[in-house]
Design a protein around this motif. Structure first.
Motif, mmCIF file in Angstrom:
data_model
loop_
_atom_site.group_PDB
_atom_site.id
_atom_site.type_symbol
_atom_site.label_atom_id
_atom_site.label_comp_id
_atom_site.label_asym_id
_atom_site.label_seq_id
_atom_site.Cartn_x
_atom_site.Cartn_y
_atom_site.Cartn_z
ATOM 1 N N ALA A 101 1.230 -0.872 0.198
ATOM 2 C CA ALA A 101 -0.021 -0.019 -0.022
ATOM 3 C C ALA A 101 0.922 1.391 -0.042
ATOM 4 O O ALA A 101 0.688 2.306 -1.075
ATOM 5 C CB ALA A 101 -0.868 0.425 1.040
ATOM 6 N N LEU A 102 2.015 1.082 0.597
ATOM 7 C CA LEU A 102 3.056 1.839 0.855
ATOM 8 C C LEU A 102 3.652 2.315 -0.851
ATOM 9 O O LEU A 102 3.380 3.942 -1.175
ATOM 10 C CB LEU A 102 4.346 2.318 1.749
ATOM 11 N N LEU A 103 3.924 1.916 -1.285
ATOM 12 C CA LEU A 103 4.178 1.585 -2.845
ATOM 13 C C LEU A 103 3.578 1.906 -3.576
ATOM 14 O O LEU A 103 3.691 3.189 -3.949
ATOM 15 C CB LEU A 103 5.040 0.238 -3.003
ATOM 16 N N ALA A 104 2.327 1.918 -3.518
ATOM 17 C CA ALA A 104 1.587 2.260 -4.180
ATOM 18 C C ALA A 104 1.192 3.966 -4.033
ATOM 19 O O ALA A 104 0.600 4.484 -5.099
ATOM 20 C CB ALA A 104 -0.303 0.971 -3.895
ATOM 21 N N PHE A 105 0.935 3.949 -2.613
ATOM 22 C CA PHE A 105 0.919 4.875 -2.046
ATOM 23 C C PHE A 105 1.959 5.753 -3.119
ATOM 24 O O PHE A 105 1.487 7.562 -3.727
ATOM 25 C CB PHE A 105 0.517 5.735 -1.173
ATOM 26 N N VAL A 106 2.804 6.026 -3.059
ATOM 27 C CA VAL A 106 4.006 6.864 -3.634
ATOM 28 C C VAL A 106 4.007 7.361 -4.413
ATOM 29 O O VAL A 106 4.012 7.777 -5.311
ATOM 30 C CB VAL A 106 5.413 6.295 -2.994
ATOM 31 N N ALA A 107 3.450 5.388 -5.739
ATOM 32 C CA ALA A 107 3.142 6.250 -6.900
ATOM 33 C C ALA A 107 1.866 7.182 -7.450
ATOM 34 O O ALA A 107 2.355 8.072 -8.481
ATOM 35 C CB ALA A 107 3.751 4.571 -7.278
ATOM 36 N N GLU A 108 1.475 6.911 -7.051
ATOM 37 C CA GLU A 108 0.090 7.939 -6.824
ATOM 38 C C GLU A 108 0.199 9.027 -6.390
ATOM 39 O O GLU A 108 0.151 10.150 -7.653
ATOM 40 C CB GLU A 108 -0.957 7.082 -6.020
ATOM 41 N N VAL A 109 0.938 9.580 -5.776
ATOM 42 C CA VAL A 109 1.232 11.090 -5.051
ATOM 43 C C VAL A 109 2.482 11.700 -6.301
ATOM 44 O O VAL A 109 2.398 12.447 -6.083
ATOM 45 C CB VAL A 109 1.827 11.390 -3.724
ATOM 46 N N THR A 159 3.484 8.302 -10.561
ATOM 47 C CA THR A 159 4.689 6.916 -11.186
ATOM 48 C C THR A 159 4.071 5.852 -11.311
ATOM 49 O O THR A 159 3.717 5.724 -10.603
ATOM 50 C CB THR A 159 6.183 7.211 -10.266
ATOM 51 N N ASP A 160 4.792 4.725 -11.906
ATOM 52 C CA ASP A 160 4.411 3.301 -11.919
ATOM 53 C C ASP A 160 4.991 2.276 -10.527
ATOM 54 O O ASP A 160 5.425 3.141 -10.612
ATOM 55 C CB ASP A 160 4.924 2.792 -13.025
ATOM 56 N N THR A 161 4.209 1.817 -9.705
ATOM 57 C CA THR A 161 4.583 1.320 -8.944
ATOM 58 C C THR A 161 5.664 0.873 -9.138
ATOM 59 O O THR A 161 6.528 0.811 -8.148
ATOM 60 C CB THR A 161 3.678 0.339 -8.645
ATOM 61 N N ALA A 162 6.118 -0.096 -9.869
ATOM 62 C CA ALA A 162 7.112 -0.942 -10.554
ATOM 63 C C ALA A 162 8.611 0.085 -10.467
ATOM 64 O O ALA A 162 9.835 -0.198 -10.560
ATOM 65 C CB ALA A 162 7.472 -2.101 -11.510
ATOM 66 N N LEU A 163 8.233 1.189 -10.715
ATOM 67 C CA LEU A 163 9.245 2.055 -10.371
ATOM 68 C C LEU A 163 9.870 2.880 -9.627
ATOM 69 O O LEU A 163 10.370 3.814 -9.004
ATOM 70 C CB LEU A 163 9.706 3.034 -11.493
ATOM 71 N N VAL A 164 9.077 1.937 -8.363
ATOM 72 C CA VAL A 164 9.400 3.269 -7.024
ATOM 73 C C VAL A 164 9.933 1.542 -6.213
ATOM 74 O O VAL A 164 9.608 0.435 -5.794
ATOM 75 C CB VAL A 164 7.909 2.803 -5.838
ATOM 76 N N THR A 165 11.083 2.229 -5.647
ATOM 77 C CA THR A 165 11.549 1.567 -4.143
ATOM 78 C C THR A 165 11.857 1.788 -2.997
ATOM 79 O O THR A 165 12.062 3.116 -2.926
ATOM 80 C CB THR A 165 12.959 1.102 -4.772
ATOM 81 N N VAL A 166 11.539 1.228 -1.845
ATOM 82 C CA VAL A 166 11.734 1.499 -0.251
ATOM 83 C C VAL A 166 12.710 1.111 -0.196
ATOM 84 O O VAL A 166 13.455 -0.170 -0.163
ATOM 85 C CB VAL A 166 10.736 1.399 0.027
ATOM 86 N N VAL A 167 14.059 2.250 0.841
ATOM 87 C CA VAL A 167 14.814 1.592 1.321
ATOM 88 C C VAL A 167 15.633 2.426 2.300
ATOM 89 O O VAL A 167 14.720 3.321 2.849
ATOM 90 C CB VAL A 167 16.149 2.486 -0.217
ATOM 91 N N VAL A 218 13.073 6.521 -3.177
ATOM 92 C CA VAL A 218 13.136 6.211 -4.463
ATOM 93 C C VAL A 218 12.840 6.207 -5.846
ATOM 94 O O VAL A 218 12.375 5.181 -6.223
ATOM 95 C CB VAL A 218 14.643 5.771 -5.069
ATOM 96 N N VAL A 219 12.403 7.052 -6.512
ATOM 97 C CA VAL A 219 11.687 7.821 -7.648
ATOM 98 C C VAL A 219 12.494 8.157 -8.733
ATOM 99 O O VAL A 219 12.886 9.350 -8.773
ATOM 100 C CB VAL A 219 10.077 8.435 -7.387
ATOM 101 N N ASP A 220 12.536 7.526 -10.012
ATOM 102 C CA ASP A 220 12.973 8.473 -11.046
ATOM 103 C C ASP A 220 14.794 8.967 -10.054
ATOM 104 O O ASP A 220 14.504 10.096 -10.608
ATOM 105 C CB ASP A 220 12.334 8.954 -11.553
ATOM 106 N N GLY A 221 15.030 7.911 -9.554
ATOM 107 C CA GLY A 221 16.892 8.943 -8.904
ATOM 108 C C GLY A 221 16.541 9.679 -7.670
ATOM 109 O O GLY A 221 17.809 10.312 -7.068
ATOM 110 N N ARG A 222 15.033 10.072 -7.086
ATOM 111 C CA ARG A 222 15.016 11.078 -6.398
ATOM 112 C C ARG A 222 14.509 10.794 -4.876
ATOM 113 O O ARG A 222 13.558 9.595 -5.308
ATOM 114 C CB ARG A 222 13.833 11.999 -6.778
ATOM 115 N N HIS A 223 15.199 10.646 -3.868
ATOM 116 C CA HIS A 223 14.626 10.001 -3.011
ATOM 117 C C HIS A 223 13.846 11.060 -2.243
ATOM 118 O O HIS A 223 13.433 12.446 -1.853
ATOM 119 C CB HIS A 223 15.895 9.930 -1.691
#
Length: 207
Positions: free
Chosen positions: A22-30, A33-41, A58-63
């Motif tokens: 749900a967190l990944l999907a939320f970041v992607a929505e905000v 971005t596509d969920t597949a391009l979001v990672t959490v570190v 991390v979304v497209d190199g941005r933290h």
């Protein structure tokens, strides 16, 4: 996304895996971005380890700062351009736990509030939010955070917490009789979205 923090409160998913998804999907929505391009570190601010510490997306190199909190029946997700900490908790749980982590100031202010259990729960949620934003979490004694709260009116009211010699703003909301939310976003504007599945949704009330 905007310069402010976005927090969404959902009905609890019931599992940590579902909550992380749900967190990944939320970041992607905000971030649109596509969920597949979001990672959490993660990165520990003390030792630099990547297996614990403050999370970031991390979304497209941005933290981006992210935070997650769960309590029975509720899940809070947060994303912000900078570091952020969120906590959601129920007064019934805090009262039952009998926590011995409150400062004398917090107990004194709670004694003159409309509800001691709710006020102390708000204090606990603030402590958790501040320590999550710090990155060390409960490895730090929660009594090191002194929450200075007044009444919380309808809407996202900003209060203060003293920690490590600094005073920082924290947004606190009582979403229902037995649910309190706290957001530490370093003074950034906070947009709270209550998207829980419930039929009794009403105005936020006073802590």
């Amino acid at each position: 996304m905007s310069d402010g923090a976005v927090v969404r409160v959902l009905t609890g998913r019931g599992s940590r895996t579902a909550d992380r998804e749900a967190l990944l999907a939320f970041v992607a929505e905000v971030t649109d971005t596509d969920t597949a391009l979001v990672t959490v570190v993660r990165r520990c601010p003390q030792c630099g380890a990547a297996d614990h510490g403050r999370p970031a997306a991390v979304v497209d190199g941005r933290h981006l700062g992210v935070s997650l909190s769960r309590t029975p029946g509720a899940l809070a997700l947060a994303v912000a351009p900078g570091t952020i900490g969120v906590d959601v908790e129920r007064p019934s749980r805090v009262t039952a736990a009998g926590l011995d982590v409150f400062t004398s100031g917090e107990r004194g202010r709670a004694s003159s509030s409309a509800s001691v259990p709710v006020h102390l729960t708000a204090c606990w949620a603030v402590k958790e939010a501040v320590l999550k934003r710090d990155g060390r979490g409960l490895r730090v004694d929660p009594s090191a955070v002194d929450s200075v709260l007044g009444p919380v009116a309808s809407g996202a009211d900003v209060h203060m917490a003293a920690f490590d010699g600094l005073v920082q703003p924290v947004t606190v909301l009582r979403l229902e009789d037995d649910l309190v939310l706290a957001v530490a976003a370093g003074g950034a504007p906070v947009d709270v979205q209550d998207r829980r599945d419930r039929s009794d949704a009403g105005p936020w009330s006073v802590v």
